[in-house]
Motif scaffolding. Sequence first.
Motif, mmCIF file in Angstrom:
data_model
loop_
_atom_site.group_PDB
_atom_site.id
_atom_site.type_symbol
_atom_site.label_atom_id
_atom_site.label_comp_id
_atom_site.label_asym_id
_atom_site.label_seq_id
_atom_site.Cartn_x
_atom_site.Cartn_y
_atom_site.Cartn_z
ATOM 1 N N GLY A 73 35.431 0.110 -15.890
ATOM 2 C CA GLY A 73 36.024 0.439 -14.374
ATOM 3 C C GLY A 73 37.435 1.646 -15.360
ATOM 4 N N ASP A 74 36.997 2.080 -13.823
ATOM 5 C CA ASP A 74 38.431 3.319 -14.107
ATOM 6 C C ASP A 74 39.205 3.855 -12.031
ATOM 7 N N THR A 75 39.190 4.759 -12.034
ATOM 8 C CA THR A 75 39.710 5.374 -10.847
ATOM 9 C C THR A 75 38.975 5.993 -10.098
ATOM 10 N N GLU A 76 37.942 5.850 -10.560
ATOM 11 C CA GLU A 76 36.708 6.732 -9.707
ATOM 12 C C GLU A 76 35.923 5.217 -9.247
ATOM 13 N N GLY A 77 36.145 4.119 -9.703
ATOM 14 C CA GLY A 77 34.596 3.164 -9.346
ATOM 15 C C GLY A 77 34.767 2.416 -10.524
ATOM 16 N N TYR A 78 33.741 1.545 -10.626
ATOM 17 C CA TYR A 78 33.602 0.394 -11.348
ATOM 18 C C TYR A 78 32.252 0.737 -11.599
ATOM 19 N N HIS A 79 31.926 1.608 -12.722
ATOM 20 C CA HIS A 79 31.039 1.657 -13.717
ATOM 21 C C HIS A 79 29.668 0.728 -14.176
ATOM 22 N N LEU A 80 28.376 0.653 -13.793
ATOM 23 C CA LEU A 80 28.041 -0.310 -14.504
ATOM 24 C C LEU A 80 26.811 1.010 -15.720
ATOM 25 N N TYR A 81 26.533 1.100 -17.013
ATOM 26 C CA TYR A 81 25.792 1.445 -17.270
ATOM 27 C C TYR A 81 24.538 0.573 -18.269
#
Length: 1006
Positions: A73-81
């Motif tokens: 996660g970061d300020t733009e959201g929780y990213h799935l890779y």
Amino acid sequence: MHSRFAKSRLLAVSTAVTVAAGLAVPGEALSAPSPTPAAPAGPAADRGAMPQPDATLGASWRKSSDVIVTGAGDTEGYHLYIAREKDAFAWSTLATLKSSSLEIGPWMGEVCVTGTGRYAVAVFAPKKAANKPELMRAGGFAAVVDTTTGKSTHVATGVSLSYYNPACGPDDRVLINRSIGDDFGTDTEVLTIDAAAAKVIKTRKVKGQLTTPAPAPDGDYGVAGGNLVKIAADGRTTKVAKIKGQAFGVRATGRSGVDIVSVLGKETVAERFSGGKLRETARGPVGKLQLFGQAGGENALVGTTTSAVAAAELKTVATDERVDTVSVKGHLLAEEVYSKQAAVAVQSPLQFAQPEDAGKITVKLRATTSGARVTQELASTEAPVLDADINSSPDKGDTARVSAALAARSVTEPKCIVPRNDPKMQPLQPSPNQVEWAIDQAVHGRLMVQRPSDYLKGGLPAYKPQVLFEKKNLVGGGTVPANVLLGVVAQETNMSQASWHVVPGDTGNPLIGSYYGNKGNLDYINFDDADCGYGIGQVTDGMAGGQWSDTQARAISLDYAANIAASLNILIEKWNQIQNEPYEYQVLMNNNDPSYAENWFTALWAYNSGYYPYDRRNTDLQGGYWGVGWLNNPANSEYPADRGAFLRATMADAETPSHWSYPERIMGWIESPQKKGLVIWTEAYSKPSFGANGRTWGPAAKKIMPVPDRFAFCKPEVNNCSEAQNGCPAVNKSCWYYGHGASSWPKGLLQDKGDIANCLLEECTKENLAYSLGSSEPAIDRIYPMECDTFGFWSDPARDATKKVSMVYSLNDTTRHNLGCDDDTIEPQNGKFTLRLGNPAGDISTAPYAEIDLHQVGAGYKGHSWFTYLYRSDRTKHKIVGTWIPDLDLVPGTRSRYSIVAHLPNHGADGFGDYQIYNGPILGQTKECHVDFEAETQSDIPGVLGKGKWVYLGNYELGRGSQVQISNVGVPEFTGNDSVAFDAMAFVPTADRNPAAAACREDYPS
């Protein structure tokens, strides 16, 4: 298109590669060494494909169906890779999950992949939710993501932020928990999700606390009261087996039974439940053996085993490190996964999050076929974005309760007594050196810095912090160790007095916990539920009225030193509450000497979740119980039983703060201080003074604090809790810890149990003062330099000197610019600036939704600007229109040409917007001028900060009543991540100028 979209390309740099032979997945043969071709050319190589895949993955990798999904996660959201072995595990972004209904992140989350491998299910939330017990219990979103397309569906809101949420099964059925009650010990709702249908198909209420749910072919299982239980269709549970230790992982296979891993003493024990019986399948060291689901309904024990027996649908994968994620066939281990923003935030928490770092992650990988370890640095590729609407969730829990709360809420009268967005209340964000100095002085009653009258132009009389808030005495004498209070402010606020949108050296809005009573929901207001925690120590008591004088309340909001003085007294009150109980009911630590940091564990527990006095034990509120609650007990199964000490092994622990109780996190920040800096990182505050006979850890013999064993606060005669029972079987308020003498704990990490820590034998930790008592306040260590330069009106050769320049600031009262620029350099305001907030819609038209996401910051011309985030056109409740109306030096009815120049701040705006120029009282639009704030002001050189800039909007024929506007609503790509600023604007009279040579965005003449 905004530059951030253009920059969103995958980047991979292999920073470390090592190969070790001899580690293999059972049942799969290692291929013989062979000539190794280069890594795949083209996009896969650019996306972090494993180097030399024939050697690292084995010759059959091209035909493999193995896949791995992880998240950060970061300020733009929780990213799935996602990465597939047939592509040599080249990475791409699967989806980004967020909610622009909530204030900006950073975000955190947990993800699992269903047994078919077709779907990933994630629970995600803003990371700061881990500090709030009510959000820990039910503050997360849940979403289903198709691993083929990245299509994401929001399926539930208000689920627990627990390490075991979500729980995938051997098919496409998934369970997610929601805690009901006030202390993770009342009741549990279990949501059943059909991932293929992407919806919640059943909700069951389970009596008491149920953890680690597991969907199985023959029903659903979980752990309650230390036992494996089966959950009936109506939510009733039946004990089916007694687990040997405290469970932290439960996972069903497709046909053969349910696997459980638990901690028993120094060991992790793996067991299989099948045919109505439990049998042991493996053992390993605590923290070194984990359970993961695999494709086709199999499970994998990953780590180090000291003994193992064969079991159907269960394989072992050997590794010497803890693992974050395992591919669905076990060919690749992700040992660590963390975002770049998180790494910077842990190391330098007071640095403003850099938007260009969003989507970048580091993954530390191990190929199980060869043992090769690779570290990859990756950045996001284009992927679907789920923007979950908290108000239209298909599952929000108790619908009747939610509806009643909506009907009863207060939306017009703020509860907190010091307002937001008030130019008269702009606290200075201190730098870590100032915070440490103030705490060092405060704990010894020496915080006597003289604040002059009208300090920070807040209208306050002159005062000294510890005269305004006289230091209270500890019962029994002594002082609070400075490092304890440093750990508290590190965890609570990242050492921030002003809003998290403000960096050291800025002024801005006060930091206020849930001012709108919305728990971060931008589309919901209930002032009655406001937290009203102010500033660096989140001072809550009295900030809704009744306790403080007006001067005290405003000083708490404005001045970090005054806030620290008040926060110290709150911590002292928690200690004194415990000490003032009848002796036989006191919750004492070790030798009860307050000079040792370890002895503050239960006071910190109470600081977070409250202390309930013995003399109120029979009130309706407490039902006969008293003491400190169950939530923060280390024995609570809401925290993984195999965890180590917070931050001891890796600072990446800060990515998942909800895996530790609050006092454990404070001890971690004491032992492992945050860092500061931009390029060279140093400790933001001092390490404590470790005991001369204290513990060390790891090959480097790192000095550490003794931390309590999980069961240090378990006594059957006190709270029905014991190691033999794997915790507190009752799982209700009888689990609260309520005294009966001192508690001591074994030394070191959980896997290093030994003799009792003896503070008198110098085994405990004391404070370490960085600043001498009575020393003067250190100068602030600014992130951005002050920009007090004056606009060079006179440099335009076409300027008409017979007319006045109209300067319009972001504050109409320029005496409220408090950053520090000399007042005589601030040109007079010659016009008016307005902010029109909201275009309200919905059930309550007068609610101030737009102001929730409006912020003031000491960036901008002469040290002030406003900024807000950019939203789609349908988010009209959040619409903010900034308007600059110059007082032009014109006779009514006449017109003349003016160059319009807008100032862009050096930080606080990274989006784009269209300035609308209107040329007269009828407001006929004459021009639209597009400006990219980030491109104009931010440097592309790492470590080089942005710089404020005057931007030319063009030359126009204007009359009296002309104005310029910019809005934050309207562009489809806006998702609440990018921001627009409202800064100063100059209207410079000029001679006639060829319009073709004076277009929008042409460089301003100089």
